[in-house]
Design a protein around this motif. Structure first.
Motif, short mmCIF file in Angstrom:
data_model
loop_
_atom_site.label_atom_id
_atom_site.label_comp_id
_atom_site.label_asym_id
_atom_site.label_seq_id
_atom_site.Cartn_x
_atom_site.Cartn_y
_atom_site.Cartn_z
N LEU A 156 -6.16 -10.58 2.79
CA LEU A 156 -5.15 -11.62 2.97
C LEU A 156 -4.24 -11.74 1.76
O LEU A 156 -3.04 -12.02 1.89
N GLN A 157 -4.79 -11.51 0.58
CA GLN A 157 -4.00 -11.66 -0.63
C GLN A 157 -3.07 -10.48 -0.88
O GLN A 157 -2.24 -10.53 -1.80
N LEU A 189 -10.65 -11.99 2.41
CA LEU A 189 -9.83 -12.69 1.41
C LEU A 189 -9.02 -11.70 0.59
O LEU A 189 -7.83 -11.92 0.33
N ALA A 243 -12.19 -17.12 5.08
CA ALA A 243 -11.25 -16.44 4.18
C ALA A 243 -9.88 -17.11 4.23
O ALA A 243 -9.22 -17.28 3.20
N ARG A 286 -14.66 -20.77 -3.06
CA ARG A 286 -14.96 -19.35 -2.88
C ARG A 286 -16.34 -19.00 -3.42
O ARG A 286 -17.09 -18.23 -2.80
N THR A 309 -10.26 -24.41 -5.05
CA THR A 309 -10.31 -23.10 -4.40
C THR A 309 -11.36 -22.18 -5.01
O THR A 309 -12.16 -21.57 -4.29
N ASN A 323 -8.14 -19.00 1.16
CA ASN A 323 -6.86 -18.45 0.70
C ASN A 323 -5.80 -19.52 0.48
O ASN A 323 -4.71 -19.23 0.00
N THR A 324 -6.12 -20.75 0.87
CA THR A 324 -5.17 -21.85 0.69
C THR A 324 -5.18 -22.30 -0.77
O THR A 324 -6.17 -22.12 -1.49
#
Length: 289
Positions: free
Chosen positions: A178-179, A175, A88, A102, A98, A92-93
């Motif tokens: 984290l966002q 994820l 994740a 994912r 990306t 998230n980078t």
């Protein structure tokens, strides 16, 4: 003036009846059958007390199943949560690939368990499997194993397949968490000279602890209730070396030992309930702390 409308509690009755019919009654009946000796047609029952539960621990194959279930739940939970968090953070980078990354990491989750099992049965074949062939090509013959036929390692091979298939789900949940972390908070920490490890330990991890809790609980429940991946890959073999509680339940029902099968199912329910409550309590302390 707007009047408040109060609905009669009788309107809850249809929902309660359906809930009672399809959940409460079958569960109570299951608890009752666990203390009986039923024939194959479920018509004749004889009360036997705790004999069904005693046999679960006295018979070697069933004792192995309980041990394997706990091993499976612990290993898969640890790696699904740890790898899911790492993936994740990678997903998230901000990279050009990306979205593709994912999608690929989540792709195994949507695959059929049977299809995954068939593919890995071929990949892990002791003589023709791609993994052993690759190891031999790299002159690493000492690492080749009979992954699905060696009683000492088969449960770990099944754990690997489970981790490969379901880590993507924990990754997606992490994820999403984290966002939700404010970018301003990260920028302020960086201005203060916080390094990557400190950022993760003191900012990221505390903020995503509720999702850690969720992922651990879901993984523990899935690990304790495992059946499909084990049955499709090994059928509980070789011998009884990869039996788990649900394969024992299936085996006992198939053999007409309905009382023992129901007792095993009740034991599984109690294990899941107690372990999940304990894990949830421990993790909630960390979240509140």
């Amino acid at each position: 003036m707007i009047k408040k409308m109060y609905y009669s509690y009788w309107m809850l009755l249809p929902g309660l009846l359906i809930f009672g019919m399809f959940f409460i009654y079958p569960n109570l009946t299951g608890f009752h059958y666990a203390f009986t000796n039923m024939n194959e047609s479920f018509k004749y029952t004889r009360f036997v007390g705790f004999d069904n539960f005693k046999s679960l621990f006295q018979e070697e194959d069933q004792a192995i199943a309980f041990k394997n279930t706990f091993i499976f739940a612990f290993i898969t939970t640890f790696f699904k949560v740890a790898l899911g968090l790492l993936l994740a953070m990678l997903a998230n980078t901000k990279l050009k690939t990306t979205l593709f990354l994912r999608s690929m990491l989540f792709f195994p989750v949507i695959l059929s368990t049977l299809a995954v099992s068939l593919v890995f049965s071929a990949l892990l074949h002791p003589s023709r499997g791609l993994l052993n062939v690759l190891l031999e090509t790299l002159h690493l013959d000492m690492l080749t194993r009979s992954w699905l036929t060696d009683p000492h390692i088969v449960i770990f091979a099944v754990c690997f397949v489970e981790i490969w298939k379901w880590t993507g789900l924990t990754m997606i949940l992490f994820l999403a968490a984290l966002q939700t972390i404010p970018q301003e908070l990260k920028e302020s920490a960086m201005v203060e000279g916080v390094n990557s490890w400190q950022m993760f330990r003191y900012i990221t991890l505390p903020l995503i602890m509720p999702i850690v809790n969720t992922n651990v609980i879901l993984s523990v429940i899935g690990g304790l209730k495992v059946f499909d991946i084990v049955y499709a890959l090994t059928g509980g073999g070789p011998g009884n070396s990869s039996q788990v509680i649900n394969t024992i339940v299936f085996k006992n029902f198939a053999a007409g030992r309905n009382g023992e099968a129901t007792a095993a199912n009740v034991m599984l329910f109690l294990f899941v309930l107690v372990i999940v409550l304990l894990v949830n309590k421990a993790l909630n302390r960390k979240v509140e702390g």
